[in-house]
Design a protein around this motif. Structure first.
Motif, mmCIF file in Angstrom:
data_model
loop_
_atom_site.group_PDB
_atom_site.id
_atom_site.type_symbol
_atom_site.label_atom_id
_atom_site.label_comp_id
_atom_site.label_asym_id
_atom_site.label_seq_id
_atom_site.Cartn_x
_atom_site.Cartn_y
_atom_site.Cartn_z
ATOM 1 N N PHE A 93 4.586 6.082 2.224
ATOM 2 C CA PHE A 93 4.481 7.537 2.347
ATOM 3 C C PHE A 93 4.611 7.970 3.807
ATOM 4 O O PHE A 93 5.425 8.818 4.150
ATOM 5 C CB PHE A 93 3.136 7.996 1.761
ATOM 6 C CG PHE A 93 3.036 9.472 1.528
ATOM 7 C CD1 PHE A 93 3.530 10.045 0.374
ATOM 8 C CD2 PHE A 93 2.404 10.292 2.457
ATOM 9 C CE1 PHE A 93 3.426 11.406 0.133
ATOM 10 C CE2 PHE A 93 2.293 11.653 2.235
ATOM 11 C CZ PHE A 93 2.800 12.212 1.074
ATOM 12 N N ALA A 127 -0.961 12.481 4.410
ATOM 13 C CA ALA A 127 -1.240 11.058 4.219
ATOM 14 C C ALA A 127 -2.728 10.747 4.281
ATOM 15 O O ALA A 127 -3.246 10.014 3.431
ATOM 16 C CB ALA A 127 -0.469 10.236 5.250
ATOM 17 N N GLN A 128 -3.408 11.281 5.300
ATOM 18 C CA GLN A 128 -4.826 10.952 5.441
ATOM 19 C C GLN A 128 -5.662 11.504 4.289
ATOM 20 O O GLN A 128 -6.656 10.897 3.887
ATOM 21 C CB GLN A 128 -5.355 11.476 6.788
ATOM 22 C CG GLN A 128 -4.666 10.884 7.994
ATOM 23 C CD GLN A 128 -4.670 9.376 8.001
ATOM 24 O OE1 GLN A 128 -5.680 8.741 7.735
ATOM 25 N NE2 GLN A 128 -3.522 8.770 8.279
ATOM 26 N N THR A 129 -5.251 12.645 3.750
ATOM 27 C CA THR A 129 -5.994 13.233 2.632
ATOM 28 C C THR A 129 -5.686 12.506 1.328
ATOM 29 O O THR A 129 -6.592 12.190 0.552
ATOM 30 C CB THR A 129 -5.631 14.739 2.479
ATOM 31 O OG1 THR A 129 -5.908 15.386 3.712
ATOM 32 C CG2 THR A 129 -6.420 15.374 1.369
ATOM 33 N N LEU A 130 -4.412 12.241 1.073
ATOM 34 C CA LEU A 130 -4.021 11.609 -0.184
ATOM 35 C C LEU A 130 -4.491 10.167 -0.293
ATOM 36 O O LEU A 130 -4.802 9.687 -1.380
ATOM 37 C CB LEU A 130 -2.503 11.660 -0.345
ATOM 38 C CG LEU A 130 -1.891 13.050 -0.524
ATOM 39 C CD1 LEU A 130 -0.362 12.965 -0.548
ATOM 40 C CD2 LEU A 130 -2.401 13.716 -1.798
ATOM 41 N N PHE A 131 -4.536 9.461 0.849
ATOM 42 C CA PHE A 131 -4.851 8.050 0.810
ATOM 43 C C PHE A 131 -6.173 7.704 1.487
ATOM 44 O O PHE A 131 -6.531 6.544 1.588
ATOM 45 C CB PHE A 131 -3.718 7.239 1.436
ATOM 46 C CG PHE A 131 -2.407 7.437 0.750
ATOM 47 C CD1 PHE A 131 -2.115 6.795 -0.437
ATOM 48 C CD2 PHE A 131 -1.463 8.302 1.276
ATOM 49 C CE1 PHE A 131 -0.910 6.988 -1.072
ATOM 50 C CE2 PHE A 131 -0.240 8.506 0.641
ATOM 51 C CZ PHE A 131 0.034 7.845 -0.544
ATOM 52 N N THR A 142 0.862 -1.173 0.000
ATOM 53 C CA THR A 142 0.000 0.000 0.000
ATOM 54 C C THR A 142 0.901 1.225 0.000
ATOM 55 O O THR A 142 1.736 1.367 0.892
ATOM 56 C CB THR A 142 -0.895 0.012 1.265
ATOM 57 O OG1 THR A 142 -1.631 -1.203 1.307
ATOM 58 C CG2 THR A 142 -1.846 1.185 1.273
ATOM 59 N N PRO A 143 0.749 2.112 -0.996
ATOM 60 C CA PRO A 143 1.617 3.286 -1.057
ATOM 61 C C PRO A 143 1.571 4.141 0.210
ATOM 62 O O PRO A 143 2.554 4.773 0.566
ATOM 63 C CB PRO A 143 1.090 4.068 -2.260
ATOM 64 C CG PRO A 143 0.334 3.087 -3.074
ATOM 65 C CD PRO A 143 -0.172 2.050 -2.126
ATOM 66 N N GLN A 144 0.428 4.127 0.910
ATOM 67 C CA GLN A 144 0.301 4.918 2.131
ATOM 68 C C GLN A 144 1.337 4.503 3.173
ATOM 69 O O GLN A 144 1.877 5.345 3.881
ATOM 70 C CB GLN A 144 -1.109 4.774 2.716
ATOM 71 C CG GLN A 144 -1.313 5.609 3.965
ATOM 72 C CD GLN A 144 -2.703 5.447 4.557
ATOM 73 O OE1 GLN A 144 -3.413 4.485 4.256
ATOM 74 N NE2 GLN A 144 -3.099 6.376 5.394
ATOM 75 N N TYR A 145 1.633 3.212 3.263
ATOM 76 C CA TYR A 145 2.607 2.744 4.248
ATOM 77 C C TYR A 145 3.983 3.332 3.971
ATOM 78 O O TYR A 145 4.678 3.779 4.882
ATOM 79 C CB TYR A 145 2.688 1.223 4.261
ATOM 80 C CG TYR A 145 1.433 0.520 4.698
ATOM 81 C CD1 TYR A 145 0.523 1.124 5.559
ATOM 82 C CD2 TYR A 145 1.137 -0.759 4.241
ATOM 83 C CE1 TYR A 145 -0.627 0.472 5.964
ATOM 84 C CE2 TYR A 145 -0.013 -1.428 4.644
ATOM 85 C CZ TYR A 145 -0.897 -0.800 5.496
ATOM 86 O OH TYR A 145 -2.036 -1.455 5.893
#
Length: 199
Positions: free
Chosen positions: A129, A194-198, A124-127
């Protein structure tokens, strides 16, 4: 009102009481159940503001203006202002890191973000990021506790050292403080976006 505002401790206690009342009022009004993740995130943000605010104070205000302060006034900075600011600076760093790790644990992705997603069941890209931001924060906190603070103790005369060691220690502390300033903007991208992008 003056009685509240003239004493910092009272001001902070009243502010915390208002924050608690605001949140508890929202919960009691049926807005949500008590949410430990939300409380941890708020604490993380508060600690982060203390830490990064003081980092920027040192780098944008104190360090650039020290040459403009008359020599007879510099001891006030070194003996009074700087030690107090460094106390809040280093404990703000520790609290920010601790609460950030707690938030990640409560969200259920502490191992995944610390491993930059390499130990996740599915990438997951969020991890990655968030993880890069967390590692920058960990490096910055390490710099605070193990480089900046020990060198500032020498530079400010808090610990015994040769007179020749003081300028070198001050320069080392400044360079690592600037390193933290350099890392602060990209670290804040990771933390704030992070919370907004993912989602």
């Amino acid at each position: 009102m003056a009685a509240i505002l003239t004493n910092l401790r009272t001001t902070v206690h009243v502010s915390l009481a208002l924050a608690i009342l605001y949140y508890v009022g929202y919960v009691l009004a049926g807005g949500t159940a008590l949410n430990y993740e939300a409380i941890a995130r708020w604490t993380h943000v508060v600690a982060g503001i203390m830490w990064i605010g003081l980092l920027w104070y040192f780098n944008f205000v104190q360090i650039p203006n020290m040459p403009n302060i008359p020599d007879d006034q510099k001891p006030a900075i070194g003996k009074v202002i700087a030690p107090a600011a460094l106390f809040w600076f280093r404990w703000g760093a520790a609290a920010t890191v601790l609460t950030g790790l707690i938030v990640a644990a409560l969200r259920g992705y502490l191992v995944e973000v610390l491993s930059l997603g390499l130990l996740a069941d599915a990438y997951t890209p969020q991890y990655s990021f968030i993880g890069i931001g967390m590692w920058m924060a960990l490096i910055m906190a390490f710099n605070v506790w193990f480089v900046i603070w020990p060198n500032q103790k020498i530079a400010l005369g808090i610990v015994e050292a040769d007179a020749d060691a003081k300028p070198a220690a001050a320069r080392t502390a400044m360079l690592f403080s600037r390193t933290n300033t350099l890392l602060s903007f990209p670290m804040l991208i990771a933390m704030s976006m992070a919370q907004t992008l993912f989602g």
